[in-house]
Design a protein around this motif. Sequence first.
Motif, short mmCIF file in Angstrom:
data_model
loop_
_atom_site.label_atom_id
_atom_site.label_comp_id
_atom_site.label_asym_id
_atom_site.label_seq_id
_atom_site.Cartn_x
_atom_site.Cartn_y
_atom_site.Cartn_z
N ASP A 25 36.93 48.03 35.90
CA ASP A 25 37.64 46.83 35.48
C ASP A 25 36.86 45.61 35.98
O ASP A 25 36.36 45.60 37.09
CB ASP A 25 39.08 46.80 35.97
N THR A 26 36.73 44.62 35.12
CA THR A 26 35.93 43.44 35.41
C THR A 26 36.74 42.20 35.10
O THR A 26 37.51 42.18 34.14
CB THR A 26 34.65 43.45 34.53
N ASN A 41 44.42 37.78 39.09
CA ASN A 41 44.02 39.11 39.54
C ASN A 41 43.46 39.06 40.95
O ASN A 41 43.06 38.00 41.42
CB ASN A 41 42.95 39.69 38.60
N SER A 59 40.77 39.95 32.16
CA SER A 59 40.55 41.26 32.76
C SER A 59 40.11 42.24 31.67
O SER A 59 40.81 42.42 30.67
CB SER A 59 41.82 41.74 33.44
N TRP A 60 38.96 42.86 31.85
CA TRP A 60 38.41 43.82 30.89
C TRP A 60 38.39 45.20 31.52
O TRP A 60 38.06 45.36 32.69
CB TRP A 60 36.99 43.43 30.49
N LEU A 61 38.70 46.21 30.73
CA LEU A 61 38.65 47.60 31.17
C LEU A 61 37.58 48.31 30.35
O LEU A 61 37.60 48.27 29.13
CB LEU A 61 40.01 48.27 30.96
N THR A 82 35.27 49.19 25.55
CA THR A 82 35.69 48.07 26.40
C THR A 82 36.85 47.37 25.70
O THR A 82 36.76 47.03 24.53
CB THR A 82 34.54 47.07 26.62
N ALA A 85 42.41 43.70 28.86
CA ALA A 85 43.66 44.09 29.50
C ALA A 85 44.38 42.83 29.95
O ALA A 85 44.23 42.39 31.09
CB ALA A 85 43.38 45.01 30.69
#
Length: 93
Positions: A25-26, A41, A59-61, A82, A85
């Motif tokens: 997660d980024t 976050n 937020s990226w998963l 990708t 989120a």
Amino acid sequence: MSRRLLLHILAVLWPSGEVVIAVDDTIERRWGPKIKARGINRDPVRSTKGQFVKTSGLSWLSLAVALPIPFAGRRWALPFLTVLAPSARWSEE
């Protein structure tokens, strides 16, 4: 499309043995009037066990398959999916 990409990666680079799927997660720190899905976050870089640091961003998963690359001499994570989120607050609205 991501399923086809995963199958192609495995068909071309997968040696016999186990397949390792990595999850990451980024947080992308972007601002602007068109960025709507931002959330608050935990910042993994600036937080410690004793200090909780919050940051605002998208937020990226990501899902990646970790395969041994022969010319590199180690495993590389090759992402195949990708997704954004969004925060719970944004999803409720």
